[in-house]
Scaffold this motif. Sequence first.
Motif, short mmCIF file in Angstrom:
data_model
loop_
_atom_site.label_atom_id
_atom_site.label_comp_id
_atom_site.label_asym_id
_atom_site.label_seq_id
_atom_site.Cartn_x
_atom_site.Cartn_y
_atom_site.Cartn_z
N GLY A 1 0.93 -1.11 -0.09
CA GLY A 1 -0.10 0.01 -0.08
C GLY A 1 1.09 1.03 -0.07
N TYR A 2 0.66 2.25 -0.94
CA TYR A 2 1.53 3.27 -0.88
C TYR A 2 0.63 4.74 -0.90
CZ TYR A 2 0.00 4.14 -5.72
OH TYR A 2 -0.59 4.17 -7.03
N SER A 3 1.22 5.59 -0.46
CA SER A 3 0.63 6.99 -0.48
C SER A 3 1.75 8.09 -0.70
CB SER A 3 -0.01 7.05 0.87
OG SER A 3 -0.80 8.53 1.01
N PHE A 4 1.59 8.98 -1.44
CA PHE A 4 2.78 9.97 -1.53
C PHE A 4 2.17 11.50 -1.91
CE2 PHE A 4 2.54 8.36 -5.90
CZ PHE A 4 2.50 9.38 -6.70
N ASP A 5 2.96 12.42 -1.25
CA ASP A 5 2.66 13.82 -1.79
C ASP A 5 3.14 13.92 -2.85
OD1 ASP A 5 1.40 13.94 0.88
OD2 ASP A 5 2.95 15.00 1.67
N ARG A 6 2.65 14.43 -4.16
CA ARG A 6 3.06 14.53 -5.42
C ARG A 6 4.06 15.76 -5.45
NH1 ARG A 6 1.27 14.47 -11.02
NH2 ARG A 6 3.04 14.99 -12.32
N HIS A 7 5.26 15.48 -5.82
CA HIS A 7 6.24 16.53 -5.90
C HIS A 7 6.69 16.42 -7.58
CE1 HIS A 7 6.73 16.01 -1.71
NE2 HIS A 7 7.49 17.17 -1.71
N SER A 8 6.92 17.60 -8.13
CA SER A 8 7.11 17.50 -9.62
C SER A 8 8.40 18.53 -9.83
CB SER A 8 5.80 18.06 -10.48
OG SER A 8 6.21 17.86 -11.66
N PRO A 9 9.23 17.99 -10.70
CA PRO A 9 9.12 16.98 -11.43
C PRO A 9 9.79 15.80 -11.24
CG PRO A 9 10.87 18.52 -12.32
CD PRO A 9 10.21 19.08 -10.99
N PHE A 10 9.78 15.41 -9.80
CA PHE A 10 10.57 14.20 -9.11
C PHE A 10 10.20 12.79 -10.24
CE2 PHE A 10 10.69 10.73 -5.96
CZ PHE A 10 12.08 10.71 -5.75
N SER A 11 11.05 12.28 -10.62
CA SER A 11 10.93 11.29 -11.59
C SER A 11 10.11 9.91 -11.12
CB SER A 11 12.25 10.47 -12.19
OG SER A 11 13.00 10.32 -10.92
N VAL A 12 10.26 9.63 -9.99
CA VAL A 12 9.56 8.44 -9.33
C VAL A 12 7.91 8.93 -9.36
CG1 VAL A 12 9.01 7.21 -7.39
CG2 VAL A 12 11.34 7.70 -7.96
N HIS A 13 7.71 10.14 -8.81
CA HIS A 13 6.33 10.52 -8.86
C HIS A 13 5.75 10.81 -10.15
CE1 HIS A 13 6.66 12.35 -4.37
NE2 HIS A 13 7.16 11.05 -4.52
N GLU A 14 6.60 11.40 -11.08
CA GLU A 14 6.13 11.63 -12.42
C GLU A 14 5.69 10.05 -13.18
OE1 GLU A 14 5.77 14.50 -14.07
OE2 GLU A 14 6.15 15.43 -12.32
N LYS A 15 6.55 9.28 -12.90
CA LYS A 15 6.18 7.82 -13.56
C LYS A 15 5.01 7.25 -12.94
CE LYS A 15 8.15 3.53 -14.85
NZ LYS A 15 9.13 3.00 -15.37
N ILE A 16 4.67 7.32 -11.51
CA ILE A 16 3.39 6.85 -11.13
C ILE A 16 2.36 7.41 -11.31
CG2 ILE A 16 2.38 6.14 -8.67
CD1 ILE A 16 4.94 5.40 -7.79
N ALA A 17 2.31 8.89 -11.38
CA ALA A 17 1.50 9.77 -11.87
C ALA A 17 0.80 9.61 -13.12
CB ALA A 17 1.77 11.30 -11.63
N ASP A 18 1.91 9.46 -14.04
CA ASP A 18 1.57 9.14 -15.72
C ASP A 18 0.86 7.72 -15.57
OD1 ASP A 18 1.70 9.45 -18.69
OD2 ASP A 18 3.21 7.62 -18.28
#
Length: 177
Positions: A72-89
Amino acid sequence: MATVNKLNEAKLIKRSKRIAFADVGEKGTPELVRMQGFSSMSESKSPKEYSRQYVDEDVERSDVVGFATQVGYSFDRHSPFSVHEKIADITDNEKTGSDAQIDIVTVDLFSEGDAKLARKRTYSIIPDTTGDGTDALIYSGNFRAAGDIVMGTAVSKDGWQTATFTEAGDTPAGPTV
């Protein structure tokens, strides 16, 4: 490290000593980047059981015959952080199948030596919610196992911001990531 049989001789392992890296590279070119900004990454093994009771016994027997592991995951979106960008895409564009998968390497920093114990696995990203909260854009969901664990080791040359994974029995090839 030798094991001990008295708890007061053992060390408590902090949660921050087991870290994860997501492969944000292109196909065939791994780029393992530390998964930062996650407020939750809790693994559930969800074992599959085979239970039965034999006619000549009073007790039911159970064996673990498989697992349906998920994180289970939860994250505060930071952009353009590559890990968040990939999951958000994957989440925002509702990708499916192999387009919705990610390789994650989990590293035990508390293991001995420079090369740390690591486990690599492909997960399907199963998004749940986005936009929860009023202060930050929060993404949550589950990473569900889409393959077996690959045991190995990981090393880092930049203080564990990125890592290189070597499968057990393999020798490292090429530049470190």
